[in-house]
Write a protein that holds these residues in place. Structure first.
Motif, mmCIF file in Angstrom:
data_model
loop_
_atom_site.group_PDB
_atom_site.id
_atom_site.type_symbol
_atom_site.label_atom_id
_atom_site.label_comp_id
_atom_site.label_asym_id
_atom_site.label_seq_id
_atom_site.Cartn_x
_atom_site.Cartn_y
_atom_site.Cartn_z
ATOM 1 N N GLU A 114 0.861 -1.187 0.000
ATOM 2 C CA GLU A 114 0.000 0.000 0.000
ATOM 3 C C GLU A 114 0.899 1.240 0.000
ATOM 4 N N VAL A 115 0.620 2.157 -0.909
ATOM 5 C CA VAL A 115 1.413 3.393 -0.980
ATOM 6 C C VAL A 115 0.476 4.589 -0.810
ATOM 7 N N THR A 116 0.908 5.567 -0.008
ATOM 8 C CA THR A 116 0.176 6.835 0.119
ATOM 9 C C THR A 116 1.174 7.965 -0.071
ATOM 10 N N ARG A 117 0.822 8.909 -0.915
ATOM 11 C CA ARG A 117 1.736 10.027 -1.153
ATOM 12 C C ARG A 117 0.916 11.314 -1.302
ATOM 13 N N GLY A 118 1.421 12.393 -0.692
ATOM 14 C CA GLY A 118 0.746 13.688 -0.794
ATOM 15 C C GLY A 118 1.240 14.459 -2.004
ATOM 16 N N PHE A 119 0.315 15.069 -2.710
ATOM 17 C CA PHE A 119 0.671 15.848 -3.897
ATOM 18 C C PHE A 119 0.072 17.250 -3.819
ATOM 19 N N CYS A 120 0.710 18.155 -4.535
ATOM 20 C CA CYS A 120 0.175 19.502 -4.709
ATOM 21 C C CYS A 120 0.194 19.796 -6.199
ATOM 22 N N LEU A 121 -0.965 20.166 -6.721
ATOM 23 C CA LEU A 121 -1.074 20.432 -8.164
ATOM 24 C C LEU A 121 -1.278 21.939 -8.360
ATOM 25 N N ARG A 122 -0.443 22.511 -9.189
ATOM 26 C CA ARG A 122 -0.518 23.955 -9.470
ATOM 27 C C ARG A 122 -0.893 24.122 -10.931
ATOM 28 N N LYS A 123 -2.026 24.763 -11.148
ATOM 29 C CA LYS A 123 -2.555 24.879 -12.525
ATOM 30 C C LYS A 123 -2.629 26.330 -12.960
ATOM 31 N N ASP A 124 -2.212 26.548 -14.185
ATOM 32 C CA ASP A 124 -2.306 27.884 -14.775
ATOM 33 C C ASP A 124 -3.742 28.098 -15.265
ATOM 34 N N PRO A 125 -4.447 29.076 -14.687
ATOM 35 C CA PRO A 125 -5.846 29.270 -15.109
ATOM 36 C C PRO A 125 -5.968 30.010 -16.437
ATOM 37 N N GLY A 126 -4.840 30.462 -16.972
ATOM 38 C CA GLY A 126 -4.878 31.157 -18.267
ATOM 39 C C GLY A 126 -5.040 32.656 -18.121
#
Lengths: 342, 137
Positions: free
Chosen positions: A52-64
């Motif tokens: 079992e793997v758990t990893r935290g992510f942060c996604l940064r999106k360009d809204p344009g």
């Protein structure tokens, strides 16, 4: 039925983690921080080779249609975070960048979710948090250490010169003035006379840069992740430049970032900051240059607010925080006028 | 006779109170919660803007008319070739740019005198803007 954002992210992660099975997300939140990007934090869970793997992510999106308009470069941000990974500067690990806007409606990158909080220093709770942390003593030192880790960095050795290296003399200051003036022009507002006076003064009084360093450009509490009174990551990599380290120092010393708190950036005593920063970097703080840069920051803040309120007025962004900034323009221009003696 | 209309600022007060005390505290997600509080802050500014805008425009027009008169006298024949436009603030911006561009030619005494007069007018303009934009708290 259209796919939700979470489903699209799962599909994307699956393509990047081919060994992952039964991939799912939890604690998926769009944060209220960040002015120019959409930011999502979440945990991903999957099975890989029976584990079992758990990893935290942060996604940064360009809204344009972000606050910085054409000045923001998502790819540059990703490359900067990548370049900083092997250094002592506390930064998240950069995982993947996706330039195809079709997937989430805009380009994005995914980095490590750092444990800790970037507590907002402007709120009552935030001010109290930083004031108490200042008394405990660990966080003020960590705040200075993290800044020194940037200014002591051999930026050429880690390949950060790709972001542009100013020429000698006044080139750095004039480049910054020109950059923010271009944002003002992009915001398509009619000329604002107080701002015109401010810009002309900045062009006529640019200081010579004594030494080049890697400069964050917005180094303050709120842009720093904190856990157990230690800086776990410097975030908001959008304004970084190779330039005068006094540019960051001025931001720390500035009244712009403490709103009534006696502490710099709401967390560190002035004398302690000055002594410790000089000791950690071997640099002598140039207070005249800092005064100039503080006024430049006031012009930059005006540019931000004109851009933000312009985006709202043009119907390109519905975030009410952007609408509110139209009232910040005269307030920050008033600060600049007082700094210039009128 | 129809009942008197409720004053706009009174209505806004109610909306603001509701946003601050009822709506925002009930929202759990941080993004919509911050949007609700920000809406309350914006409406406080709007309430003052609705009442004060007319006076502000008049004061600014006076300040600019006086300024252009004084600067013409100060520059005594060296006045900039700035087109007379109905947008007085745009005209002032062009005057400021002209003063800095011609600083050497004007000499320190004339430049300083004109710049100080301009800055005095800018202060008047800012003071008018701050009637609306001053801190709500």
């Amino acid at each position: 039925m259209p796919q939700s954002t979470q489903d699209k992210i799962i599909t994307y992660l699956q393509s990047k983690l081919p060994l992952a099975q039964d991939l799912s997300l939890s604690q998926f939140i769009q944060t209220a921080v960040g002015w120019s990007h959409e930011i999502y934090v979440f945990y991903a869970h999957w099975k890989e080779n029976g584990q079992e793997v758990t990893r935290g992510f942060c996604l940064r999106k360009d809204p344009g249609v972000g606050l910085l308009r054409g000045l923001s470069d998502l790819k540059e941000q990703f490359r900067v975070i990548q370049a900083l990974e092997p250094t002592s500067a506390p930064t998240p690990k950069a995982y993947w960048i996706e330039e195809d806007p079709a997937l989430l409606g805009g380009p994005f990158f995914i980095m490590e979710k750092i444990e800790g909080e970037a507590t907002n220093p402007w709120s009552k709770v935030g001010k109290q948090f930083y004031a108490e942390a200042a008394k405990r003593g660990k966080l003020p030192r960590s705040f200075i250490e993290a800044l020194a880790s940037l200014h002591n960095l051999d930026w050429r050795a880690v390949g950060l010169d790709f972001i542009g290296v100013p020429g000698p003399g006044t080139d750095f200051a004039l480049r910054e003035v020109a950059k923010w003036e271009s944002l003002i022009q992009q915001s398509s507002r009619k000329p604002e006379p107080v701002l015109t006076e401010l810009l002309q003064w900045l062009k006529a009084n640019a200081p010579k840069t004594q030494r080049l360093a890697f400069v964050h450009g917005a180094y303050r509490t709120g842009n720093l992740m904190i856990k157990d009174d230690l800086i776990t990551a410097i975030i908001d990599w959008e304004l970084q430049v190779i330039g005068d380290p006094m540019y960051d120092v001025a931001y720390v010393l500035s009244d712009l970032n403490r709103e009534g708190s006696p502490l710099l950036s709401c967390v560190v005593e002035r004398e302690f900051f000055i002594d410790t920063y000089q000791e950690m970097t071997g640099l002598t703080i140039d207070f005249d240059a800092c005064r100039y840069y503080e006024i430049l920051y006031m012009m930059r803040s005006t540019a931000f607010w004109l851009s933000a309120s312009g985006l709202f007025a043009e119907g390109k962004n519905k975030d009410l925080r952007l609408a509110r900034t139209t009232y910040s323009v005269p307030v920050v221009l008033d600060m600049a006028a007082k700094a210039l003696g009128f | 006779m129809s009942p008197p209309m409720i004053a706009a600022h009174r209505l806004l007060e109610e909306v603001i109170a509701s946003l601050r005390n009822v709506i925002a505290p009930a929202i759990a997600d941080p993004y919509p919660k911050s949007q609700a509080y920000m809406a309350a802050v914006i409406l406080e500014f709007v309430a003052r803007q609705v009442e004060e805008r007319h006076d502000i425009d008049e004061e600014k027009t006076h300040a600019l008319t006086d300024l252009f008169h004084d600067v013409n006298s100060l520059l005594s024949g060296k006045a900039p070739a700035v087109a007379n436009t109905s947008d007085q603030e745009a005209r002032l911006s062009r005057l400021i740019e002209w003063l800095y561009a011609e600083k050497e030619r004007l000499g320190p005494e004339t430049f300083t005198a004109a710049n100080q007069r301009v800055r005095a007018a800018l202060r008047q303009l800012l003071d008018q803007e701050l009637k609306i934009a001053g801190k709500a708290e």
